[in-house]
Scaffold this motif. Structure first.
Motif, short mmCIF file in Angstrom:
data_model
loop_
_atom_site.label_atom_id
_atom_site.label_comp_id
_atom_site.label_asym_id
_atom_site.label_seq_id
_atom_site.Cartn_x
_atom_site.Cartn_y
_atom_site.Cartn_z
N LYS A 1 0.81 -1.22 0.00
CA LYS A 1 0.00 0.00 0.00
C LYS A 1 0.84 1.27 0.00
O LYS A 1 0.36 2.35 -0.26
CB LYS A 1 -0.90 0.03 1.24
N ASN A 2 2.11 1.13 0.35
CA ASN A 2 2.99 2.29 0.45
C ASN A 2 4.42 1.80 0.23
O ASN A 2 5.20 1.64 1.18
CB ASN A 2 2.82 2.93 1.83
N PRO A 3 4.75 1.51 -1.07
CA PRO A 3 5.96 0.74 -1.39
C PRO A 3 7.28 1.39 -0.99
O PRO A 3 8.30 0.72 -0.99
CB PRO A 3 5.89 0.57 -2.92
N LYS A 4 7.27 2.66 -0.64
CA LYS A 4 8.51 3.28 -0.15
C LYS A 4 8.80 2.89 1.30
O LYS A 4 9.85 3.19 1.84
CB LYS A 4 8.40 4.80 -0.21
N THR A 5 7.81 2.27 1.93
CA THR A 5 7.97 1.92 3.35
C THR A 5 7.91 0.40 3.52
O THR A 5 7.44 -0.33 2.66
CB THR A 5 6.86 2.56 4.22
N ALA A 6 8.41 -0.04 4.69
CA ALA A 6 8.47 -1.49 4.96
C ALA A 6 7.39 -1.87 5.97
O ALA A 6 6.93 -1.05 6.77
CB ALA A 6 9.84 -1.84 5.51
N LEU A 7 7.01 -3.17 5.91
CA LEU A 7 6.04 -3.70 6.88
C LEU A 7 6.80 -4.03 8.16
O LEU A 7 7.14 -5.19 8.42
CB LEU A 7 5.37 -4.94 6.31
N CYS A 8 7.11 -3.00 8.91
CA CYS A 8 7.95 -3.20 10.10
C CYS A 8 7.46 -2.29 11.22
O CYS A 8 6.66 -1.39 10.99
CB CYS A 8 9.39 -2.86 9.76
N PHE A 9 7.95 -2.55 12.43
CA PHE A 9 7.58 -1.66 13.55
C PHE A 9 8.68 -1.63 14.61
O PHE A 9 9.48 -2.55 14.73
CB PHE A 9 6.26 -2.11 14.19
N ASP A 10 8.68 -0.53 15.36
CA ASP A 10 9.46 -0.41 16.59
C ASP A 10 8.48 -0.01 17.67
O ASP A 10 7.53 0.73 17.40
CB ASP A 10 10.49 0.72 16.49
N MET A 11 8.72 -0.48 18.89
CA MET A 11 7.96 0.05 20.02
C MET A 11 8.90 0.91 20.85
O MET A 11 9.98 0.46 21.24
CB MET A 11 7.38 -1.07 20.88
N ILE A 12 8.50 2.16 21.10
CA ILE A 12 9.35 3.10 21.84
C ILE A 12 8.78 3.29 23.24
O ILE A 12 7.57 3.52 23.39
CB ILE A 12 9.39 4.49 21.13
N ALA A 13 9.63 3.19 24.24
CA ALA A 13 9.20 3.35 25.63
C ALA A 13 9.12 4.83 25.99
O ALA A 13 9.77 5.65 25.37
CB ALA A 13 10.17 2.64 26.58
N PRO A 14 8.32 5.15 27.01
CA PRO A 14 8.25 6.55 27.43
C PRO A 14 9.54 7.02 28.10
O PRO A 14 10.42 6.20 28.38
CB PRO A 14 7.11 6.57 28.46
#
Ligand code: 4AD
Ligand code: MG
Length: 423
Positions: free
Chosen positions: A328-341
């Motif tokens: 759906k947005n080929p410049k981006t990857a199907l990935c994630f990071d979780m950032i803590a507060p």
């Protein structure tokens, strides 16, 4: 502590503090459960025991017998009135006293590990590790072990630790992931927690060269499935720590109400593009789309959230070779990071896995990798491949956050960093 009869108890432990005046000695004794004040009065025990109590220095190992009495003035609200004082070993003068430098304490780590602070951190860490195993096992995941010596990189060649392997060269594991991907085609849902190694060139309060990563990998799951698992896992761990470690969290100065609030909140998802928008519009920064988020950007972003946040769809070009493009947005990857507060940074990183062998080969070649080392991995895409995804949680990053630590080095018993591999 062992109860001898209604009134008398036996306690074994170490002298945490001691002071004496005339015919009385006050000793604070510590053991794995905490501390207790002991009062030693001449006449209540043999003269030899009394003289030993006067002489014994901090960290001497002792065994006491006496009666426990309520005393509001004593730390913990109780004190032991001692009738027998046996020294197991008279300690030499302890090298650690107050107000010493962090570097000195790291040199003395084998002794500093007994401090109240590190004892509490290690208890929380034990809860965290136990919770991770329980979380996955209760949900039908199998524990799967990968090799630590690996001929290939996964997260970029620049942080590999080289190891002489007989007359050849191999590397220490950066992650369990590539081997886990081989195993999901039989076990389907797997997890692991193990040591991982990265020759990080950055000297930050978030990076270790040896750290423990808890990873999961699952067949049939897509990016959004594993994001949900990661959120549930972090909350499960928080709840377990809140249940078991209130005493330790208090010692560490953690805001327990805040942790409870987070454990019961929904963690929002935003895209990388949205994160850049927040930084540029609300923080007056000028972050270019396509640049990775550094510590400073992550910290500024977290001014806008009071729970962990999941960031998805980072630019494909700056991501590892195995992260697939988002159709759906080929410049981006199907990935994630979780950032803590509160500046604790990225605690989880994960993605869906690519099945585009040609693209992965191209990316690896661009970074100078020998494709022969990855042919086994490409085989996985040839014999009944299915969509699969996974993530890794940095155990020390999470422990740092939960324990309110200033530096990640205190989240592991014997830290290894660019500048330190002793004791
Ligand atoms: O984001 P990373 O590099 O992801 C992986 O290694 C994937 N192969 C995991 C997977 O999909 N199975 O690392 C995962 C987590 C980070 O989010 C961070 O919390 C922690 O590991 N981490 C470190 N912790 C301490 N010191 C370091 N040098 C770390 N590098 C990563
Ligand atoms: Mg990462």
């Amino acid at each position: 502590m062992k109860k001898k009869n209604e009134n008398t108890v036996n306690i074994r432990g170490w002298i945490y503090r001691t002071r004496s005046s005339g015919n009385i000695v006050f000793v604070i004794i510590r053991d794995a459960t905490g501390i207790l004040q002991a009062t030693i009065k001449k006449g209540n025990l043999s003269d030899k025991d009394f003289e030993d109590a006067k002489k014994a220095l901090v960290e001497s190992s002792i065994e006491l017998e006496g009666c426990v009495k309520e005393d509001k003035r004593a730390p913990g609200g109780y004190e032991l009135q001692v009738t027998r004082f046996k020294v197991i070993q008279f300690a030499e003068p302890f090298p650690i006293v107050e107000d010493q430098s962090p570097e000195f304490l790291l040199d003395q780590r084998h002794l500093w590990i007994r401090s109240q602070k590190l004892t509490s951190v290690l208890k929380v860490r034990s809860t965290v590790v136990g919770a991770i195993h329980n979380f996955f096992r209760e949900r039908g995941y199998f524990e799967f072990d990968a090799p630590i010596l690996q001929p290939n990189q996964c997260e970029g060649g620049s942080t590999l630790f080289k190891v002489k392997y007989y007359d050849k060269i191999t590397y220490l594991a950066q992650t369990w992931q590539l081997y886990a991907e081989a195993a999901v085609f039989s076990l389907e849902k797997i997890y692991n927690m193990g040591p991982t190694f990265r020759a990080e060139k950055s000297k930050t309060s978030r990076h270790l060269s040896e750290f423990w990563m808890a990873e999961m990998e699952a067949a049939w799951m897509d990016l959004h499935d594993v994001i949900e698992v990661a959120k549930e896992e972090v909350k499960f761990i928080l709840n377990d720590v809140i249940k078991n470690n209130i005493y330790d969290l208090n010692i560490l100065g953690q805001d327990i109400k805040k942790l409870k609030y987070i454990a019961n909140s929904n963690f929002p998802n935003i895209t990388y593009t949205k994160a850049i928008e927040i930084l540029n519009e609300k923080e007056n920064m000028q972050v270019e789309w396509g640049k990775d988020l550094r510590t400073i950007e992550e910290n500024k972003l977290m001014n806008h959230f009071d729970t962990p946040v999941v960031i998805t769809n980072y630019p494909k070009e700056i991501m590892a070779f195995y992260k697939p493009k988002d159709p759906k947005n080929p410049k981006t990857a199907l990935c994630f990071d979780m950032i803590a507060p509160k500046g604790y940074g990225e605690i989880v990183g994960g993605s869906q896995r690519s099945d585009d062998i040609q693209y992965m080969k191209k990316r690896l070649k661009e970074t100078g990798e020998s494709i022969e080392n990855y042919n086994w991995y490409f085989d996985l895409r040839k014999y009944g491949s299915v969509p699969h995804s996974g993530y890794g949680l940095g155990v020390e990053r999470l422990v740092s956050w939960i324990c309110n630590l200033e530096n990640i080095k205190d989240a592991i018993p014997f830290p290894r960093t660019m500048l330190r591999f002793r004791p």
